[in-house]
Design an enzyme around this catalytic site. Sequence first.
Site, mmCIF file in Angstrom:
data_model
loop_
_atom_site.group_PDB
_atom_site.id
_atom_site.type_symbol
_atom_site.label_atom_id
_atom_site.label_comp_id
_atom_site.label_asym_id
_atom_site.label_seq_id
_atom_site.Cartn_x
_atom_site.Cartn_y
_atom_site.Cartn_z
ATOM 1 N N THR A 121 0.766 -1.015 -0.069
ATOM 2 C CA THR A 121 0.141 0.177 -0.106
ATOM 3 C C THR A 121 0.755 1.404 0.039
ATOM 4 O OG1 THR A 121 -1.521 -1.228 1.304
ATOM 5 C CG2 THR A 121 -2.022 1.095 1.405
ATOM 6 N N CYS A 258 -2.927 -2.259 8.809
ATOM 7 C CA CYS A 258 -3.328 -1.593 7.897
ATOM 8 C C CYS A 258 -4.409 -0.149 8.264
ATOM 9 C CB CYS A 258 -4.428 -2.562 7.095
ATOM 10 S SG CYS A 258 -3.421 -3.889 6.609
HETATM 11 C C1 UGA Z 1 -8.046 -4.531 6.209
HETATM 12 C C2 UGA Z 1 -8.973 -4.922 5.225
HETATM 13 O O1 UGA Z 1 -10.208 -5.333 5.577
HETATM 14 C C3 UGA Z 1 -8.429 -5.642 3.924
HETATM 15 O O2 UGA Z 1 -9.613 -5.469 2.816
HETATM 16 C C4 UGA Z 1 -7.247 -4.882 3.658
HETATM 17 O O3 UGA Z 1 -6.500 -5.484 2.372
HETATM 18 C C5 UGA Z 1 -6.194 -4.901 4.843
HETATM 19 O O4 UGA Z 1 -6.900 -4.164 5.625
HETATM 20 C C6 UGA Z 1 -4.853 -4.428 4.371
HETATM 21 O O5 UGA Z 1 -4.761 -3.190 3.989
HETATM 22 O O6 UGA Z 1 -3.979 -5.147 3.843
HETATM 23 P P1 UGA Z 1 -7.206 -6.429 8.315
HETATM 24 O O7 UGA Z 1 -6.434 -5.138 8.801
HETATM 25 O O8 UGA Z 1 -6.352 -7.655 8.180
HETATM 26 O O9 UGA Z 1 -7.882 -5.971 6.697
HETATM 27 O O10 UGA Z 1 -8.547 -6.627 9.257
HETATM 28 P P2 UGA Z 1 -10.139 -6.250 9.292
HETATM 29 O O11 UGA Z 1 -10.697 -7.436 9.296
HETATM 30 O O12 UGA Z 1 -10.500 -5.197 8.035
HETATM 31 O O13 UGA Z 1 -9.983 -5.579 10.710
HETATM 32 C C7 UGA Z 1 -9.412 -4.327 10.954
HETATM 33 C C8 UGA Z 1 -9.989 -3.969 12.296
HETATM 34 O O14 UGA Z 1 -10.965 -3.355 12.517
HETATM 35 C C9 UGA Z 1 -9.803 -5.125 13.526
HETATM 36 O O15 UGA Z 1 -9.238 -4.228 14.664
HETATM 37 C C10 UGA Z 1 -11.186 -5.230 13.823
HETATM 38 O O16 UGA Z 1 -11.512 -5.815 15.030
HETATM 39 C C11 UGA Z 1 -11.795 -4.068 13.480
HETATM 40 N N1 UGA Z 1 -13.127 -3.921 13.232
HETATM 41 C C12 UGA Z 1 -13.707 -4.564 11.830
HETATM 42 C C13 UGA Z 1 -14.392 -3.481 14.016
HETATM 43 O O17 UGA Z 1 -13.813 -2.818 15.124
HETATM 44 N N2 UGA Z 1 -15.509 -3.584 13.609
HETATM 45 C C14 UGA Z 1 -15.979 -4.088 12.599
HETATM 46 O O18 UGA Z 1 -17.025 -4.091 12.437
HETATM 47 C C15 UGA Z 1 -15.001 -4.790 11.766
#
Ligand code: UGA
Length: 431
Positions: A121, A258
């Site tokens: 990124t 991320c």
């Molecule tokens: C995120 C994106 O979802 C991916 O599409 C992207 O490719 C990736 O970043 C990246 O840029 O490489 P990731 O960081 O692995 O993926 O995890 P997520 O599942 O998106 O969660 C990120 C954070 O948001 C976590 O701490 C999770 O607990 C939090 N979250 C997620 C919430 O607090 N509420 C939600 O409803 C969803």
Amino acid sequence: MKILIFGSGYVGLVTAACLAELGNDVICCDIDKGKIDQLKKGIVPFFEPGLQDLITKGMHKKKISFTVEAASAVSDREIIFIAVGTPQKENGEADLSYVRAVAEDLGKNLKNYTIIVNKSTVPVGTGRLVAEIIKKKYAGDFDIVSNPEFLSEGRALYDFMNPERIVIGSNSRHSVKKMNKLFESFSCPIVNTKIETAEMIKYASNAFLATKISFVNEIANICEKVGADISEVTYAMGLDSRIGNKFLNAGIGYGGSCFPKDVKALNHIAARNEYDFKLLKSVIRVNNDQRKLVLTKTENMLGDLKEKRICIWGLSYKPDTDDTRESAAIDIIKLFHEKGVTISTYDPKVDYDKLEKEGEFVNKIIFHKDKYKALENCHLLIIATEWDEFKQADLKKIKLNLLEANIIDGRNIFNIEIMLENGFNYLSFGR
Ligand code: UGA
């Protein structure tokens, strides 16, 4: 196709394993000799469901190999991916030093026409920068492509193999054709666009998801004040297909390698281009404040925190990963340490030794290998990560092991009625 991937982190290794599974011949190159030595023995240095098996399979089939020697690896490759880290600088800007180093290596070592694909990124304009660095040393032909990655940790293999879209940013028809061929087995839309647009798609996607989370967290905070229930609010909101039901979970906010980094980097890109991205600044502030709310809720529950011991379940920034980067749990532990609170923790996957080496604060944490044991002598349990095993935990055992039956649920995993029936003093977020 013959592929080389610079960078053996999450994105690099998942890309390597999946491209090998699709039948390509993949070499992974990393400057970290220790990591490459481990990988040569077939050991993946972090936990990602299914990745270890897929790497092992690729190695057996002789479809994946590992090296630190960029010079020899580059020679016969048709496509070279850059999947190195772009950490965050103090001012929020993305640090491109690893990307620049790879570009310099490529300038020195390229011999034939090659397609250079950026998966890291990177700020808009980095594609051009990589091309300029390569051109300083290499006069031959090559093309630059931006192919941002959308995989999520914990479900990375599934995301790679079942993409909802593939973005290919390029100014050359030949490279677009070749990249489309590489991904021809996928049935999702392939968006062919300019390099700058592809780079922006990645930031805009992550920033939008982070915005969704901060928005829902603010609605949750108001729900608490007016007596509404955020779970029901978001359920009903999500039934509207224009809103969608994903990324609407309220709690202690987003973490990981991320969202926090990319949101700040986009804010920095905006500022550098003399644009005040007001919404994004609020997204960051709301996310930081959600962590502090845990402290406020704890003080409301326990009063004076001196001499108190608190148990935190979950250290990773989300379930199904051992990654603690920018994890809400870690930020919350730091806030409690400032108040002199002793912290006892349990996480099913986080490597405590690794954390101890990296974190200056961890000497004040008592790590446990048993989640129920971690509760002993504690006045409160805080749920920081929604691991499945916490959702299925034995409530009677929790109550028995805690000094006082207090729970703050940072991820809203438990049913309020059941918690009250079981005699818990239970607080969650927005309910
Ligand atoms: C995120 C994106 O979802 C991916 O599409 C992207 O490719 C990736 O970043 C990246 O840029 O490489 P990731 O960081 O692995 O993926 O995890 P997520 O599942 O998106 O969660 C990120 C954070 O948001 C976590 O701490 C999770 O607990 C939090 N979250 C997620 C919430 O607090 N509420 C939600 O409803 C969803």
